[in-house]
Design a protein around this motif. Sequence first.
Motif, PDB file in Angstrom:
ATOM      1  N   PRO A   1      12.735 -10.442  -8.411  1.00  0.00           N
ATOM      2  CA  PRO A   1      12.961 -10.817  -7.012  1.00  0.00           C
ATOM      3  C   PRO A   1      13.857 -12.047  -6.887  1.00  0.00           C
ATOM      4  N   GLU A   2      14.785 -11.990  -5.952  1.00  0.00           N
ATOM      5  CA  GLU A   2      15.617 -13.170  -5.685  1.00  0.00           C
ATOM      6  C   GLU A   2      14.833 -14.202  -4.897  1.00  0.00           C
ATOM      7  N   SER A   3      13.982 -13.734  -3.971  1.00  0.00           N
ATOM      8  CA  SER A   3      13.166 -14.643  -3.177  1.00  0.00           C
ATOM      9  C   SER A   3      11.860 -13.960  -2.825  1.00  0.00           C
ATOM     10  N   VAL A   4      10.874 -14.785  -2.494  1.00  0.00           N
ATOM     11  CA  VAL A   4       9.547 -14.281  -2.132  1.00  0.00           C
ATOM     12  C   VAL A   4       9.130 -14.970  -0.839  1.00  0.00           C
ATOM     13  N   PRO A   5       8.784 -14.205   0.199  1.00  0.00           N
ATOM     14  CA  PRO A   5       8.381 -14.821   1.469  1.00  0.00           C
ATOM     15  C   PRO A   5       7.006 -15.480   1.358  1.00  0.00           C
ATOM     16  N   TYR A   6       6.786 -16.457   2.215  1.00  0.00           N
ATOM     17  CA  TYR A   6       5.519 -17.185   2.241  1.00  0.00           C
ATOM     18  C   TYR A   6       4.783 -16.878   3.539  1.00  0.00           C
ATOM     19  N   ILE A   7       3.476 -16.711   3.473  1.00  0.00           N
ATOM     20  CA  ILE A   7       2.637 -16.676   4.658  1.00  0.00           C
ATOM     21  C   ILE A   7       1.387 -17.500   4.391  1.00  0.00           C
ATOM     22  N   GLU A   8       0.774 -17.989   5.436  1.00  0.00           N
ATOM     23  CA  GLU A   8      -0.487 -18.699   5.283  1.00  0.00           C
ATOM     24  C   GLU A   8      -1.605 -17.690   5.027  1.00  0.00           C
ATOM     25  N   VAL A   9      -2.440 -17.976   4.051  1.00  0.00           N
ATOM     26  CA  VAL A   9      -3.513 -17.065   3.674  1.00  0.00           C
ATOM     27  C   VAL A   9      -4.815 -17.858   3.625  1.00  0.00           C
ATOM     28  N   LYS A  10      -5.908 -17.205   4.035  1.00  0.00           N
ATOM     29  CA  LYS A  10      -7.218 -17.843   4.043  1.00  0.00           C
ATOM     30  C   LYS A  10      -8.025 -17.404   2.826  1.00  0.00           C
ATOM     31  N   ALA A  11      -8.820 -18.312   2.311  1.00  0.00           N
ATOM     32  CA  ALA A  11      -9.675 -18.011   1.162  1.00  0.00           C
ATOM     33  C   ALA A  11     -10.705 -16.949   1.537  1.00  0.00           C
ATOM     34  N   PRO A  12     -11.168 -16.170   0.572  1.00  0.00           N
ATOM     35  CA  PRO A  12     -12.189 -15.165   0.888  1.00  0.00           C
ATOM     36  C   PRO A  12     -13.477 -15.823   1.367  1.00  0.00           C
ATOM     37  N   GLN A  13     -14.153 -15.175   2.287  1.00  0.00           N
ATOM     38  CA  GLN A  13     -15.436 -15.697   2.760  1.00  0.00           C
ATOM     39  C   GLN A  13     -16.552 -15.385   1.780  1.00  0.00           C
ATOM     40  N   LYS A  14     -16.357 -14.330   0.977  1.00  0.00           N
ATOM     41  CA  LYS A  14     -17.290 -14.001  -0.097  1.00  0.00           C
ATOM     42  C   LYS A  14     -16.565 -13.125  -1.104  1.00  0.00           C
TER      43      LYS A  14
ATOM     44  N   GLU B   1      -0.636  -9.440   5.050  1.00  0.00           N
ATOM     45  CA  GLU B   1       0.366  -9.590   6.115  1.00  0.00           C
ATOM     46  C   GLU B   1      -0.174  -9.109   7.451  1.00  0.00           C
ATOM     47  N   ALA B   2      -1.139  -8.180   7.419  1.00  0.00           N
ATOM     48  CA  ALA B   2      -1.770  -7.712   8.648  1.00  0.00           C
ATOM     49  C   ALA B   2      -2.951  -8.589   9.049  1.00  0.00           C
ATOM     50  N   ASP B   3      -3.662  -9.099   8.060  1.00  0.00           N
ATOM     51  CA  ASP B   3      -4.837  -9.953   8.282  1.00  0.00           C
ATOM     52  C   ASP B   3      -4.896 -10.937   7.121  1.00  0.00           C
ATOM     53  N   PRO B   4      -4.544 -12.219   7.348  1.00  0.00           N
ATOM     54  CA  PRO B   4      -4.384 -13.168   6.232  1.00  0.00           C
ATOM     55  C   PRO B   4      -5.675 -13.673   5.610  1.00  0.00           C
ATOM     56  N   LEU B   5      -6.757 -12.916   5.712  1.00  0.00           N
ATOM     57  CA  LEU B   5      -8.015 -13.288   5.069  1.00  0.00           C
ATOM     58  C   LEU B   5      -8.180 -12.459   3.797  1.00  0.00           C
ATOM     59  N   ILE B   6      -8.284 -13.127   2.646  1.00  0.00           N
ATOM     60  CA  ILE B   6      -8.461 -12.407   1.385  1.00  0.00           C
ATOM     61  C   ILE B   6      -9.776 -11.637   1.429  1.00  0.00           C
ATOM     62  N   PRO B   7      -9.751 -10.345   1.121  1.00  0.00           N
ATOM     63  CA  PRO B   7     -10.982  -9.542   1.198  1.00  0.00           C
ATOM     64  C   PRO B   7     -11.952  -9.880   0.070  1.00  0.00           C
ATOM     65  N   SER B   8     -13.174  -9.438   0.228  1.00  0.00           N
ATOM     66  CA  SER B   8     -14.213  -9.726  -0.768  1.00  0.00           C
ATOM     67  C   SER B   8     -14.045  -8.881  -2.011  1.00  0.00           C
ATOM     68  N   GLN B   9     -13.371  -7.735  -1.906  1.00  0.00           N
ATOM     69  CA  GLN B   9     -13.095  -6.852  -3.025  1.00  0.00           C
ATOM     70  C   GLN B   9     -11.714  -6.241  -2.836  1.00  0.00           C
ATOM     71  N   VAL B  10     -11.097  -5.838  -3.953  1.00  0.00           N
ATOM     72  CA  VAL B  10      -9.789  -5.195  -3.918  1.00  0.00           C
ATOM     73  C   VAL B  10      -9.895  -3.854  -4.620  1.00  0.00           C
ATOM     74  N   GLU B  11      -9.492  -2.801  -3.956  1.00  0.00           N
ATOM     75  CA  GLU B  11      -9.588  -1.459  -4.534  1.00  0.00           C
ATOM     76  C   GLU B  11      -8.420  -1.190  -5.473  1.00  0.00           C
ATOM     77  N   PHE B  12      -8.677  -0.496  -6.577  1.00  0.00           N
ATOM     78  CA  PHE B  12      -7.621  -0.160  -7.533  1.00  0.00           C
ATOM     79  C   PHE B  12      -8.053   1.054  -8.331  1.00  0.00           C
ATOM     80  N   LEU B  13      -7.125   1.571  -9.150  1.00  0.00           N
ATOM     81  CA  LEU B  13      -7.408   2.737  -9.986  1.00  0.00           C
ATOM     82  C   LEU B  13      -7.805   2.257 -11.381  1.00  0.00           C
ATOM     83  N   LEU B  14      -9.047   2.482 -11.755  1.00  0.00           N
ATOM     84  CA  LEU B  14      -9.580   2.019 -13.036  1.00  0.00           C
ATOM     85  C   LEU B  14      -9.203   2.993 -14.143  1.00  0.00           C
ATOM     86  N   ASN B  15      -8.579   2.453 -15.201  1.00  0.00           N
ATOM     87  CA  ASN B  15      -8.200   3.264 -16.371  1.00  0.00           C
ATOM     88  C   ASN B  15      -7.322   4.452 -15.993  1.00  0.00           C
TER      89      ASN B  15
END
Length: 557
Positions: free
Chosen positions: A85-98, A125-139
């Motif tokens: 990446p040539e540049s990366v945008p910044y946004i304000e983000v809130k720490a997870p509540q749990k 970018e839609a909601d700057p609150l870090i979620p309590s879990q992040v979904e991903f594909l395991l293995n």
Amino acid sequence: MKRFLILLVLLLLTVGLMAIEFDGAAIMKMAINLNTKINDSGRVIPDTIEIPGTDRSVSMEEALYLIAKWMAIYGANGEKIGQLPESVPYIEVKAPQKQLQGEIGGMINWPDIYEVSKQITAKLEADPLIPSQVEFLLNGESMAVMTPDILLYVLTRSVNWVNDNGSMPNYASLREVSGPSNWPPVEKATSEVIEKIPGSEGEIRAVWAWSTDFISYGVDRAVNELKEAGFTDVFLLVKGTAGQVSWPSAIAYEKISDTTILEKTVAACREVGLRIHAWFVVNQDQAYLKRFPESKMWGVPIEEGADPQKAGSTVDFVQDTRYREYLIDLMKEVILLYDVDGIHLDYIRYPTGAWGWGPYNIGRAWLEGLDVDFLMETAKETWSSVGDNKKFIDLYRQFIYFDINRWVEMRMDDIRAFVEEIKAGIESVKPEIIYSASLMPEGGDIDAASNGFAMVHYGQRYADFGELCDIVIPMTYHLDFGEKANWVADVATGTRDVMKSDTKVVMGIQAYDLSPAELQKAIYYARGAGADGIMFFRFGTLFGNENLKNAMLEALK
């Protein structure tokens, strides 16, 4: 009018804040620095990190967004080699509540690292609150969740790999970390119950130890504590990758600064009744290659039209009979001087399938009538800079090209012949010597795909080692291999299936970069699968960490 001007200024400030961007190279460097800080602190995430080249520090919630956005941009083409990446945008983000506990162990493959990066940045970018879990594909198989702190660690390690290698890692393992102080601790969904499985009578309890481990800890103290803990065997590294030996050898090319360590360890083990094994790195020797640089192993060219690679530490042991004789003479010297109980082989293999492509190996293939041009082209399509890391392995598994399978079989025969040669040499001095080898774990995996991967890369045919060795030790460092602790049991089962009944199967247990609970699970899974023993890598990281040491002691009671 005054109110209008105030609103206009606020609007301009808001727009200006939203328009902040950082140089892509600076964010990459920030991720690398953060990865270093996490590793150096025992996997504790700091509260803030500086963005190099600026006077700005960001919180970990902001760092998570910036690094994930960097990765999403890098992987926009969907290729393993992305676009920096040539540049990366910044946004304000809130720490997870749990943070709610997710997967620990297992792995996330490189395409899925891209995908989770895109998903988390879009979500923030839609909601700057870090979620309590992040979904991903395991293995690469099933949907799962991980905590944000583990995701941050996965991303920093992945960016660090890109910096070092110019492409994404094949996978990143899911390792437990401690989050920054302003993030809530991880809430465990349920209390994990680990079933304790006691050791069987006659269980081998062993440890790999570097010379520096014993030098810094104190030989007598180390050996006495091992005895008190119930250990039976010590495997002391006497010749490592550097080629330096730990005794005053009359034939070695280089020695470590303290050449009394082997003698002291043998004496201490004899005093308390522990078996002592001399641990040799087989296929690597920098001291030897300083004198005989022509003996460096050849590798597949990285670029089209480029010269073949030459290894930095790996000796072309198949072609170089002088090296094999030198190594065996070192082993004989150790046996004659110190009467050790065992000789232990490490790195008794090819490094990967990309290595071992020198004139001698290719000449043998040509004499057998193999299509060496086809073999080399397939190797380049697999392991060059534009290779897919798959083709050679897939063709071997399919068994549709005799040339491919014969090439792999020749490499297995090379390893077997070397193991036989060493065995004959050391038994000519001490017939009752305990002969052991540490093996890459994929070769013992019950998964046929993993087994085929191991044969192509390493040439370690487990049945050969079972026939020739008294003890085999699959190095099942489960988190390092992106696996869960139950994988230790799978490899133990697969290994036992191809061993002679009197060959001992001892499982190599990861004793670094993991939690006490993960250490105990690995021990219990090995025992539950009927392994003849457990062996920890390594003394320094196990006995130097009170939490791991106490967990080990509890498991060995």
